[in-house]
Design an enzyme around this catalytic site. Structure first.
Site: not given
Ligand code: E4P
Length: 273
Positions: A65, A95-97, A27
């Site tokens: 996310l 976790i998307k960074i 996402t």
């Protein structure tokens, strides 16, 4: 190759999973906005929506996310918050960074620093908005779990710079496009898939464990191309997922087979086993 669905739309995710071909979900803030607008802002809490999304994906399918800040301190806080609030639901949060969160403040390396810190805390990370092999090398170096090169947006960049009109789903040759005798390129990169091939080769050279997610995939042909490269994962929108199974000759063949079935052959099935 694993296939992830690039969507925050619960119906799309459920349907893709019901087809037995979805191995994970990615996402981003734009996809969440789109899904929330579809289902009616204010009709449910964002936290409940995300929990449901994680439940639908299930324990074996990672769900990326994304954080929303642009500096290390806040990205780490947000990564922790997302992981603590939501990972217990199905143990599948990543976790998307962004690789470089700089939007004018000079904090080019804050994303990498945040990702490294989250990794140190045992939180899996997906480095996103990757537009060059050079950026991907950095994601590999810090031991990110995933890196997401945006192949479609590179094609868009090349086409837009050359003033070529295009629709989002239009195919762009992996070998690049010539205008006259000039090959369109971005610092030696002639297409998004070309960039991905470079990343794949580099990661093999150095045995990086980071999984490559081909992101910003715009059509079925690109899925084939990244699979041929041996890419670990392709994350695709629902429309591309649907297109993977379509060919007019399959439909025509099916119609003909149905038309030709002998009555005696049909009778075989009448009494069951
Ligand atoms: C990947 O993780 C991103 O969410 C996505 O693939 C971006 O795709 P787009 O360029 O079609 O928006």
């Amino acid at each position: 190759m694993k296939i992830f669905i690039d969507s925050a739309d619960l119906e799309e995710i459920k349907t893709g999973i019901s087809w037995g071909i979805v191995d994970g979900v990615t996402t981003n803030p734009s996809l969440i906005k789109k899904a929330i607008e579809k289902y009616g802002k204010g009709n449910f809490s964002m936290e409940d929506y995300i929990k449901e999304l994680l439940r639908v994906a299930g324990r074996l399918r990672p769900v990326s996310l994304e954080v929303v800040s642009a500096d290390t301190k806040n990205m780490v806080i947000e990564g922790e918050v997302l992981y603590t609030k939501f990972n217990y639901v199905a143990n599948n949060v990543v976790i998307k960074i962004p690789i470089n969160p700089n939007i004018g403040a000079g904090n080019n390396f804050d994303g990498l620093l945040a990702a490294k810190e989250l990794k140190n805390r045992g939180i899996p990370v997906n480095i996103t908005l990757v537009m060059t092999a050079e950026q991907a090398i950095l994601a590999g170096k810090i031991g990110a779990d995933y890196v997401s090169p945006f192949i479609g947006r590179i094609d868009d960049f090349l086409r837009t710079n050359a003033n070529l009109p295009f629709k989002k789903s239009d195919y762009y040759s992996e070998e690049g496009v010539y205008i006259g005798d000039k090959l369109l390129e971005d610092n030696g990169v002639v297409s998004g898939v070309h960039m991905l091939s470079m990343i794949k080769e580099i990661f093999e050279n150095y045995r990086f464990n980071t999984k490559i997610i081909a992101a910003s995939v715009r059509n079925a042909r690109q899925v084939r191309e990244v699979a041929l490269l041996g890419c670990d994962i392709a994350t695709v929108p629902f429309s591309v997922l649907e297109d993977l199974i379509i060919h007019p000759k399959t439909e025509e063949g099916m119609k003909n087979f149905i038309k030709d079935v002998e009555e005696e052959y049909k009778k075989i099935f009448e009494k069951g086993v």
